[in-house]
Structures are given as structure tokens and as C-alpha cells.
Design a protein around this motif. Structure first.
Motif, mmCIF file in Angstrom:
data_model
loop_
_atom_site.group_PDB
_atom_site.id
_atom_site.type_symbol
_atom_site.label_atom_id
_atom_site.label_comp_id
_atom_site.label_asym_id
_atom_site.label_seq_id
_atom_site.Cartn_x
_atom_site.Cartn_y
_atom_site.Cartn_z
ATOM 1 N N ILE A 56 37.815 129.961 -35.104
ATOM 2 C CA ILE A 56 38.003 128.499 -34.988
ATOM 3 C C ILE A 56 36.809 127.895 -34.235
ATOM 4 C CG2 ILE A 56 39.446 126.654 -34.024
ATOM 5 C CD1 ILE A 56 41.896 128.430 -34.516
ATOM 6 N N GLU A 57 36.394 128.553 -33.163
ATOM 7 C CA GLU A 57 35.237 128.060 -32.402
ATOM 8 C C GLU A 57 33.996 127.963 -33.283
ATOM 9 O OE1 GLU A 57 35.624 130.511 -28.433
ATOM 10 O OE2 GLU A 57 33.813 129.287 -28.411
ATOM 11 N N THR A 59 33.850 127.853 -36.494
ATOM 12 C CA THR A 59 34.070 126.838 -37.535
ATOM 13 C C THR A 59 33.738 125.456 -36.988
ATOM 14 O OG1 THR A 59 35.821 128.151 -38.531
ATOM 15 C CG2 THR A 59 35.797 125.831 -39.085
ATOM 16 N N MET A 60 34.191 125.182 -35.764
ATOM 17 C CA MET A 60 33.936 123.867 -35.162
ATOM 18 C C MET A 60 32.434 123.613 -35.015
ATOM 19 S SD MET A 60 36.696 122.200 -34.749
ATOM 20 C CE MET A 60 37.639 122.938 -36.069
ATOM 21 N N ILE A 63 30.908 122.499 -38.441
ATOM 22 C CA ILE A 63 31.417 121.320 -39.163
ATOM 23 C C ILE A 63 30.333 120.252 -39.339
ATOM 24 C CG2 ILE A 63 32.951 119.303 -38.824
ATOM 25 C CD1 ILE A 63 35.188 121.297 -38.364
ATOM 26 N N SER A 68 34.103 120.556 -43.843
ATOM 27 C CA SER A 68 35.085 119.974 -42.911
ATOM 28 C C SER A 68 35.983 121.016 -42.250
ATOM 29 C CB SER A 68 35.931 118.931 -43.636
ATOM 30 O OG SER A 68 36.597 119.538 -44.715
ATOM 31 N N GLY A 69 35.728 122.295 -42.523
ATOM 32 C CA GLY A 69 36.521 123.312 -41.829
ATOM 33 C C GLY A 69 37.221 124.264 -42.771
ATOM 34 N N ILE A 70 38.191 124.967 -42.228
ATOM 35 C CA ILE A 70 38.828 126.048 -42.986
ATOM 36 C C ILE A 70 40.350 125.919 -42.945
ATOM 37 C CG2 ILE A 70 36.949 127.691 -42.514
ATOM 38 C CD1 ILE A 70 38.773 128.949 -40.332
ATOM 39 N N SER A 104 38.636 124.055 -46.269
ATOM 40 C CA SER A 104 39.759 123.109 -46.278
ATOM 41 C C SER A 104 39.631 122.083 -47.399
ATOM 42 C CB SER A 104 39.889 122.411 -44.921
ATOM 43 O OG SER A 104 38.705 121.743 -44.611
ATOM 44 N N ILE B 86 44.243 121.629 -31.037
ATOM 45 C CA ILE B 86 43.468 122.689 -31.701
ATOM 46 C C ILE B 86 43.719 122.621 -33.204
ATOM 47 C CG2 ILE B 86 43.202 125.203 -31.954
ATOM 48 C CD1 ILE B 86 43.650 125.459 -28.985
ATOM 49 N N SER B 87 42.612 122.672 -33.947
ATOM 50 C CA SER B 87 42.686 122.529 -35.395
ATOM 51 C C SER B 87 41.628 123.417 -36.035
ATOM 52 C CB SER B 87 42.437 121.055 -35.734
ATOM 53 O OG SER B 87 42.366 120.869 -37.107
ATOM 54 N N THR B 88 41.843 123.780 -37.299
ATOM 55 C CA THR B 88 40.827 124.587 -38.000
ATOM 56 C C THR B 88 39.920 123.704 -38.856
ATOM 57 O OG1 THR B 88 42.340 124.948 -39.850
ATOM 58 C CG2 THR B 88 42.313 126.623 -38.116
ATOM 59 N N LYS B 89 40.251 122.410 -38.926
ATOM 60 C CA LYS B 89 39.444 121.509 -39.768
ATOM 61 C C LYS B 89 39.368 120.126 -39.131
ATOM 62 C CE LYS B 89 43.534 120.435 -42.415
ATOM 63 N NZ LYS B 89 44.253 120.430 -43.649
ATOM 64 N N ILE B 90 38.240 119.481 -39.291
ATOM 65 C CA ILE B 90 38.087 118.090 -38.850
ATOM 66 C C ILE B 90 37.220 117.389 -39.882
ATOM 67 C CG2 ILE B 90 37.111 116.545 -37.086
ATOM 68 C CD1 ILE B 90 37.799 118.809 -35.047
ATOM 69 N N ASP B 91 37.823 116.457 -40.586
ATOM 70 C CA ASP B 91 37.118 115.754 -41.658
ATOM 71 C C ASP B 91 36.906 114.310 -41.208
ATOM 72 O OD1 ASP B 91 36.164 114.658 -43.968
ATOM 73 O OD2 ASP B 91 37.681 115.579 -45.275
ATOM 74 N N PHE B 92 35.645 113.920 -41.082
ATOM 75 C CA PHE B 92 35.379 112.553 -40.583
ATOM 76 C C PHE B 92 36.008 111.493 -41.484
ATOM 77 C CE2 PHE B 92 32.265 110.217 -43.124
ATOM 78 C CZ PHE B 92 31.774 111.196 -43.971
ATOM 79 N N GLU B 93 36.170 111.844 -42.773
ATOM 80 C CA GLU B 93 36.734 110.859 -43.715
ATOM 81 C C GLU B 93 38.183 110.500 -43.370
ATOM 82 O OE1 GLU B 93 36.095 112.264 -47.683
ATOM 83 O OE2 GLU B 93 33.929 111.984 -47.547
ATOM 84 N N LYS B 106 32.142 109.618 -37.839
ATOM 85 C CA LYS B 106 31.333 110.839 -37.693
ATOM 86 C C LYS B 106 31.204 111.218 -36.221
ATOM 87 C CE LYS B 106 28.769 109.958 -41.883
ATOM 88 N NZ LYS B 106 27.578 109.343 -42.458
ATOM 89 N N THR B 113 35.279 118.187 -32.521
ATOM 90 C CA THR B 113 34.928 119.621 -32.643
ATOM 91 C C THR B 113 34.651 120.208 -31.261
ATOM 92 O OG1 THR B 113 32.566 119.207 -32.990
ATOM 93 C CG2 THR B 113 33.922 119.364 -34.954
ATOM 94 N N VAL B 116 37.949 120.847 -29.422
ATOM 95 C CA VAL B 116 38.661 122.063 -29.847
ATOM 96 C C VAL B 116 38.051 123.286 -29.157
ATOM 97 C CG1 VAL B 116 39.203 123.560 -31.815
ATOM 98 C CG2 VAL B 116 39.344 121.078 -32.079
ATOM 99 N N ILE B 117 36.723 123.333 -29.130
ATOM 100 C CA ILE B 117 36.045 124.476 -28.477
ATOM 101 C C ILE B 117 36.417 124.519 -26.994
ATOM 102 C CG2 ILE B 117 33.781 125.414 -27.817
ATOM 103 C CD1 ILE B 117 32.720 124.226 -30.510
ATOM 104 N N ILE B 120 39.891 125.897 -26.457
ATOM 105 C CA ILE B 120 39.931 127.361 -26.643
ATOM 106 C C ILE B 120 39.346 128.068 -25.420
ATOM 107 C CG2 ILE B 120 38.974 129.269 -28.017
ATOM 108 C CD1 ILE B 120 39.329 127.439 -30.490
#
Lengths: 126, 207
Positions: A56-57, A59-60, A63, A68-70, A104, B86-93, B106, B113, B116-117, B120
Motif C-alpha cells: 500500500i505504501e 502504491t501510494m 499514484i 490511481s492505485g490497486i 483499480s 487507509i486506502s489502496t487507491k486514490i483517484d483525483f477524479e 490533484k 497519498t 496513507v503512508i 501506516i
């Protein structure tokens, strides 16, 4: 010439033998590089909790506007808390498991149950 | 006895109260900040952070230090740590749908992001964790499993909070069945319902 397969989804099944040679950041880089190529990976091993957090780290850090991620889901085939499983790990063996992981943008939903993963994927026509 | 444990025992023995670092973990929009605000308002009269329906409103760890909670004859002092989701994806859209300009969306995604880091990284530095789950949603997600797995690997006490029980579609049994190995406390951070049970659980399970 337009690639006739460009709107298809590529699934890649990865043997645990390949992943055994890769540790830490190398393993995460290997996984993320393939996902950024718009592949959905089915790996013959479960990631540990620490590896999941590391993934996850990383992936971030990857981005961008295009990536946009997984989506990821792991099945742990056997409980890794038992004495037998701990012994297998100590001796360098594997206790089984499976990981499904992909971009994703492609994976619309992953539904996880204790013994089953369902994946819904869709590629928008280009 | 490891040195840290010995130090904790020594301080406790001579009356200096240990400050518990209480981390609030979970996916975005589970109600972490709403609950953190409820706890903080109850005991300090001040909120911790801003709440929003936009995901990733909390993009840095928000702290409220030395929150003293008195419950069941026990007094506990804690530093509340409201973590970014905490997320596995972040889409600016996704942020564009909430009326952000492309540039702001953006920027928000970039900050998210980093959040999230940061969340963790903090997994190693909390003494007790509240894992907040939205009880109207499927709890058996990889993010929840990863958070709990990492806390378990570090032997950090976990209290699962089944939040949003004020909503009619709330299903707390779903959470209890998904994570039977940990105590589950049903609350509404918004209305404060059952929050006293949570204080009792924090006093009981914290170390």
C-alpha cells in the motif's frame, strides 16, 4: 495498426517460484511494474500483513494522474498461527494461499469471503 | 522483561500515569474523525478535526494530547491520534465530483497519498488501536484485514468499533462474524450512542 487485444483484460498467473527470489522492495516493484502494465495478477502465495502494508505504501508513492492505485485481496489457505504452520515457515516452506491484485481502473470490485475471492473487472473501450 | 515494558511497570509502580497512544484506524469515511471529536468533546470540550463527506478529509495525523477519561473507577490518560483513512487507491477524479477544480483535486489526491503512508508508519507507534468500521458496509475488506493483521503482528490491543449504528441499514453482526477474535463495540460517533461502552473497553483492553 490497432492491437486487436487492446481492449481485453490480461490475467497473469505467477508461480510462487518467481516470487521466492524476490524480497522486500524488489518484490513490491515487480508486482507494481506489472500492474502498471494493466495486468491483473493471480499470485500463488498470500502476502504477509507486513508485505500488504508495504505494498500500500509503495502504491501510494506510485499514484499519478494515470495510475490511481490497486485493488488487492489475499486468501490465506491455512491459518498461519498454528504450530505446524509456524514450523513450516521456520523451515522456509509455504503454507499456501493466493493473492489477486490489479489496477483499480480495471477492477471494479473485489468481494472477499474467507475461502473465496470474486473479481469484477471491466476495461473501457479506447 | 523488555526494557520498554519494565519502564512502563516502573513508572506505573511509582505513580506516574502512563499516557496511552490511542490510534483511530480505518478506511476513509468510516467516521474516525466524528468519533475522535466525540471522545475529545466529552473529555476536553474541544474537537480534534474537521469532518466532511469528501473522502480523505483527514490527510495528516490529528492529535489531541492528554485526554483524561474516567470510567468505572479507573482514570486513563491518552493521546488521541486520528489517522488518515487507509486506502489502496486514490483517484483525483473522484474529488471532481465534489466540486473541486482539477488542480485542487490533484493536490488533494497528492496529500491523501502522503496521509496513507503516514498512517501506516504510525502502526508501530500506537499502544492501543480502535479500528473503525462503517457498520452499513461489508467489513471483510483487504484494508481492514491489512490494518488488523499489522496490529496483531505487533501485539497491539485492538478494539473494533462498529460505527454508524444510528443508520437503519447498520449491521453490526456482519463485523462480529468477520473478526471474531477481537472485541467489537457498537457505537454511533455522530449521536454518541453507546460511547460509554467504548470508554469501558478502552480502559479494559489498553496496555
Amino acid at each position: 495498426m490497432k492491437n486487436p487485444l487492446m481492449n481485453n483484460i490480461e490475467l497473469e498467473f505467477i508461480s510462487s517460484d518467481i516470487l521466492d527470489d524476490k524480497k522486500g522492495e524488489d518484490k513490491m516493484k515487480y508486482i507494481l511494474d506489472r500492474i502498471r502494465e494493466n495486468k491483473i495478477l493471480v499470485m500463488e502465495e498470500s502476502l504477509s500483513s507486513t508485505e500488504e502494508a508495504k505494498l500500500i505504501e509503495e502504491t501510494m508513492r506510485s499514484i499519478s494522474e494515470k495510475f490511481s492505485g490497486i485493488e488487492v485481496s489475499t486468501l490465506r489457505e491455512k491459518s498461519d498461527s498454528g504450530i505446524r504452520e509456524k514450523l513450516i515457515k521456520l523451515l522456509g516452506g509455504r503454507t499456501g494461499g493466493l493473492t489477486v491484485i490489479g489496477p483499480s481502473k480495471l477492477i471494479k470490485q473485489i468481494k472477499k469471503e474467507p475461502k473465496r475471492i470474486s473479481v469484477w473487472a471491466e476495461r473501457k473501450m479506447e | 522483561m523488555p526494557f520498554r515494558k519494565f519502564l512502563g511497570w516502573f513508572k506505573g509502580f511509582f505513580g506516574k500515569k502512563k499516557i496511552i497512544r490511542l490510534g483511530l484506524y480505518g478506511p476513509p469515511n468510516a467516521g474516525k474523525t466524528t468519533l475522535a471529536n466525540k471522545i475529545s468533546m466529552d473529555w476536553t470540550g474541544e474537537p480534534v478535526g474537521k469532518v466532511s463527506e469528501v473522502p480523505h478529509e483527514t490527510r495528516e495525523v490529528q492529535k489531541k494530547e492528554k485526554v483524561t477519561v474516567k470510567v468505572g473507577g479507573k482514570t486513563i490518560v491518552m493521546n488521541l491520534l486520528d489517522m488518515p483513512g487507509i486506502s489502496t487507491k486514490i483517484d483525483f477524479e473522484e474529488f471532481l465530483q465534489y466540486g473541486f477544480s482539477a488542480e485542487d483535486a490533484k493536490q488533494r489526491a497528492k496529500e491523501a497519498t502522503k496521509g496513507v503512508i503516514e498512517a501506516i508508519k504510525w502502526l508501530e507507534n500506537v499502544d492501543t488501536a480502535l479500528v473503525i468500521m462503517d457498520s452499513t458496509r461489508d467489513p471483510y475488506t483487504q484494508v481492514n484485514i491489512t490494518i488488523i493483521g499489522n496490529l496483531e503482528a505487533r501485539n497491539i490491543p485492538i478494539i473494533i468499533v462498529a460505527n454508524k449504528i444510528d443508520l437503519p441499514e447498520s449491521n453490526t453482526k456482519w463485523i462480529e462474524e468477520a473478526f471474531p477474535q477481537h472485541p467489537v463495540i457498537n457505537v454511533s460517533g455522530l449521536t454518541g450512542s453507546n460511547v460509554n461502552d467504548l470508554y469501558s473497553a478502552i480502559a479494559k483492553y489498553s496496555k
